[in-house]
Design a protein around this motif. Sequence first.
Motif, short mmCIF file in Angstrom:
data_model
loop_
_atom_site.label_atom_id
_atom_site.label_comp_id
_atom_site.label_asym_id
_atom_site.label_seq_id
_atom_site.Cartn_x
_atom_site.Cartn_y
_atom_site.Cartn_z
N ARG A 136 0.88 -1.17 0.00
CA ARG A 136 0.00 0.00 0.00
C ARG A 136 0.91 1.22 0.00
O ARG A 136 1.80 1.34 0.85
CB ARG A 136 -0.90 0.02 1.24
CG ARG A 136 -1.86 -1.15 1.35
CD ARG A 136 -2.95 -1.10 0.27
NE ARG A 136 -3.98 -2.10 0.50
CZ ARG A 136 -3.91 -3.36 0.11
NH1 ARG A 136 -2.83 -3.80 -0.53
NH2 ARG A 136 -4.91 -4.20 0.34
N GLN B 157 -4.44 -4.36 6.49
CA GLN B 157 -4.23 -5.34 5.43
C GLN B 157 -2.74 -5.56 5.16
O GLN B 157 -2.31 -6.69 4.89
CB GLN B 157 -4.94 -4.91 4.16
CG GLN B 157 -6.46 -5.01 4.24
CD GLN B 157 -7.15 -4.61 2.95
OE1 GLN B 157 -6.51 -4.15 2.01
NE2 GLN B 157 -8.46 -4.77 2.91
N THR B 158 -1.97 -4.48 5.23
CA THR B 158 -0.53 -4.61 5.02
C THR B 158 0.10 -5.49 6.08
O THR B 158 0.89 -6.40 5.77
CB THR B 158 0.14 -3.22 5.01
OG1 THR B 158 -0.42 -2.43 3.96
CG2 THR B 158 1.64 -3.33 4.81
N ASP C 226 -5.91 0.01 5.15
CA ASP C 226 -4.67 -0.25 4.43
C ASP C 226 -3.58 -0.72 5.39
O ASP C 226 -2.80 -1.64 5.08
CB ASP C 226 -4.20 0.99 3.68
CG ASP C 226 -4.97 1.22 2.40
OD1 ASP C 226 -5.69 0.30 1.96
OD2 ASP C 226 -4.85 2.33 1.82
N ALA D 136 -0.39 -0.06 -7.55
CA ALA D 136 -0.89 0.78 -6.46
C ALA D 136 -0.35 2.20 -6.45
O ALA D 136 -0.35 2.86 -5.41
CB ALA D 136 -0.61 0.11 -5.11
N THR E 86 -2.36 6.91 4.77
CA THR E 86 -2.63 5.48 4.95
C THR E 86 -3.86 5.29 5.81
O THR E 86 -3.89 5.71 6.97
CB THR E 86 -1.43 4.77 5.59
OG1 THR E 86 -0.28 4.93 4.74
CG2 THR E 86 -1.71 3.29 5.79
#
Length: 253
Positions: free
Chosen positions: A94, A108-109, A105, A195, A101
């Motif tokens: 991301r 999930q990262t 995000d 991305a 951010t």
Amino acid sequence: MADTKKVVIVTGATSGIGEAVVTAFGAAGASLVLVGRDPERGKRALRALENVGCVATLMLGDVADPSFADRVVASTVGRYGKVDVLVNSAGTIRRGTAVETSDEDWRQTFDANVSGVFYFSRAAVKAMRGTGGGSIVNIASNVGLVGCTNLAAYCASKGAVVLLTKAMALDHAKEQISINAVCPGAVDTPMLVSAHNEPVTADEILQRNIDSIPQGRVATPSEIASLTVFLASKEARHITGVAIPIDGGFTAG
């Protein structure tokens, strides 16, 4: 050259670096368990391995699910009797500063890049203890060593992988389990150009990366795979707890 007849689990096995790692271990004669999320890419990867006579199985799921990690390792031991090598290659990116951010995000990262590594490594160590040891290779990043602009979550997650690697290497050294991190720089994979929020072309992004690397080129996935296979070989058995940049000199500056 990796030892033949190894049993190897690779996460993120159906694209990019993970796919190259699978190909390299397959060429060395290993039995492979491919972990991924995309069934079509997984089937293609299996067919490619079968065409060269490689023994391989596919398991689909989310690496951030601890029960899935346990199932993969248990299934591998049930089918092949052991786990010799785990390569944690699954990951996501991301882009953005901390301010840019989102909470989602960030979550999930870390789910993909850190929790997945932790869950699969924990499960693999338990299996390796019973068979005299093994090797874990984590695909981290050079930006987990030196940082980078516009990648706050990604840098933090890969830095976490580097220190998890070192901590686990110390914890399990006496059990003959080597744990190391490979830290690629820019690699010619789809993730390199993914991305981006700004209106730039893939060629512009590639050239921007090339310009930042002292050797004047990005790495190929096979170069990352070669180092990964070496770290899992008997020739590298005295190497543990290291994070090796493979970035054309980027982190040397």
